[in-house]
Design an enzyme around this catalytic site. Structure first.
Site, short mmCIF file in Angstrom:
data_model
loop_
_atom_site.label_atom_id
_atom_site.label_comp_id
_atom_site.label_asym_id
_atom_site.label_seq_id
_atom_site.Cartn_x
_atom_site.Cartn_y
_atom_site.Cartn_z
N ASP A 71 -2.93 -7.23 -5.31
CA ASP A 71 -4.12 -6.97 -4.09
C ASP A 71 -3.61 -7.90 -3.04
O ASP A 71 -3.58 -9.23 -3.12
CB ASP A 71 -5.36 -7.49 -4.76
CG ASP A 71 -6.51 -7.32 -3.73
OD1 ASP A 71 -6.25 -7.55 -2.46
OD2 ASP A 71 -7.74 -7.20 -4.18
N ARG A 113 0.20 5.63 -1.74
CA ARG A 113 -0.57 6.95 -1.19
C ARG A 113 -0.27 6.73 0.30
O ARG A 113 0.03 5.91 0.82
CB ARG A 113 -2.15 6.74 -1.32
CG ARG A 113 -2.67 6.91 -2.84
CD ARG A 113 -3.98 7.12 -2.88
NE ARG A 113 -4.93 5.77 -2.61
CZ ARG A 113 -5.75 5.43 -1.74
NH1 ARG A 113 -6.18 6.26 -0.97
NH2 ARG A 113 -6.36 4.18 -1.81
N ASN A 150 1.57 -2.44 5.49
CA ASN A 150 0.75 -1.37 5.71
C ASN A 150 -0.35 -1.30 4.98
O ASN A 150 -1.25 -0.25 5.43
CB ASN A 150 2.04 -0.20 5.10
CG ASN A 150 1.10 1.09 4.95
OD1 ASN A 150 0.61 1.94 6.06
ND2 ASN A 150 0.48 1.38 3.59
N TYR A 196 -12.70 -2.85 11.73
CA TYR A 196 -11.26 -2.30 11.29
C TYR A 196 -10.39 -2.54 12.82
O TYR A 196 -9.21 -2.85 12.81
CB TYR A 196 -11.50 -0.86 11.24
CG TYR A 196 -10.11 -0.21 10.98
CD1 TYR A 196 -9.14 -0.23 9.75
CD2 TYR A 196 -9.70 0.79 11.97
CE1 TYR A 196 -8.11 0.66 9.59
CE2 TYR A 196 -8.51 1.50 11.94
CZ TYR A 196 -7.70 1.36 10.55
OH TYR A 196 -6.68 1.91 10.60
N LYS A 216 -6.90 -4.24 13.58
CA LYS A 216 -5.72 -3.88 14.06
C LYS A 216 -5.16 -4.33 15.56
O LYS A 216 -4.06 -4.59 15.67
CB LYS A 216 -6.06 -2.29 14.14
CG LYS A 216 -6.14 -1.57 12.66
CD LYS A 216 -4.97 -1.80 11.94
CE LYS A 216 -5.16 -1.22 10.49
NZ LYS A 216 -3.83 -1.81 9.78
N GLY A 273 0.74 -1.18 -0.02
CA GLY A 273 -0.10 0.12 -0.10
C GLY A 273 0.93 1.07 -0.17
O GLY A 273 0.73 1.98 0.89
#
Ligand code: NAP
Length: 247
Positions: A63, A15, A90, A155, A159, A12
């Site tokens: 991906d 950006r 990341n 999410y 994490k 990733g």
């Protein structure tokens, strides 16, 4: 803190935080793999920036939630730069909703990228990291994995999971001299934060003792330290980079 001749893979990296890490690694002399999913032009920009500064980089599309694509990326990495020394997991996404509105698909999509992706990349590069002189596995978690956050059950679960994963791999890698650590940023100025409504952003700032969001560079500098030889004796740790938020 040189990374001269180290092959560093950043998922990733087209950006946001990943881009900042990739460019920082490039400035420190690393050979950088700039992974991306769909932002091809932006990944090429990152490579150009690194090369313009005298570094070496290659854009590799995969991906992270796709096992075979990640395997192919690892093969391409070895062909271009040799085996990897540093892997930064990341790449991540959010699909924010209150739990009562969260569909099974919302849950599974975030799991597949944020957690399945970490499995796929770590699996594909594990032997490289293990055999590296002092390999580094660096997982990008979040303050949300520590505190939870309204509307982010999927999410937050991914994490938090990285803490146990990192700690376990730290133990399993220890005899080889390679390390595994987690960096848990607070709220960082990227596209991901842009998705949060402005009034919620202000509420978040009110909870941050340093009274501002992190810049990408605030995080990239810490990740560069973890990747460097200076961090050799640190493993299994969570580095909270969150402006002083408690957890
Ligand atoms: P971002 O600006 O939205 O960028 C996400 C990056 O991940 C992009 O390069 C994107 O590639 C890539 N990506 C997404 N899904 C992918 C997939 N399936 N396979 C490969 N690449 C994929 O995000 P960010 O804010 O920089 O966040 C980066 C990491 O930091 C995430 O793990 C996030 O959870 C964590 N984090 C962010 C914050 C924050 O406040 N921003 C705070 C704490 C932790 P494309 O451009 O090709 O789509």
């Amino acid at each position: 803190m040189t990374l001269e001749n180290q092959t560093c893979v950043v998922t990733g990296a087209s950006r946001g935080i990943g881009r900042g890490i990739a460019e920082e690694f490039g400035r420190r002399g690393a050979n950088v793999v700039v992974n991306y999913r769909s932002s091809e032009a932006r990944a090429h920009e990152v490579v150009d920036t690194i090369e313009d500064a005298g570094g070496k980089a290659v854009p590799l599309q995969a991906d992270v939630s796709d096992f075979d694509q990640v395997e192919a990326m690892a093969e391409d990495t070895r062909e271009v730069f040799g085996s990897a020394d540093v892997l930064v997991n990341n790449a991540g996404i959010t699909i924010d909703k209150k739990f009562e509105n969260m569909t099974k698909e919302d849950w599974e999509t975030v799991m597949q990228v944020n957690l399945g992706g970490v499995y796929n990349t770590t699996n594909a590069y594990f032997e490289d990291i293990k055999d590296a002189e002092e390999g580094r596995l660096i997982n990008i978690s979040s303050v949300v994995g520590q505190q939870g956050n309204y509307g982010q059950a999927n999410y937050a679960a991914t994490k938090s999971a990285l803490f146990g994963f990192t700690r376990t791999l730290a133990l399993e890698l220890a005899s080889t001299g390679s390390t595994a650590n987690c960096v848990a940023p607070g709220f960082v100025e990227t596209d991901m934060l842009e998705e949060v409504p402005e009034r919620v952003q202000q509420k978040i700032i009110d909870r941050i003792p340093l009274n501002r969001f992190a810049t990408v560079d605030d995080i990239a500098g810490i990740v560069r330290f973890v990747a460097s030889p200076e961090s050799s004796y640190m493993t299994g740790q969570i580095l909270a980079v969150n402006g002083g938020m408690e957890w």
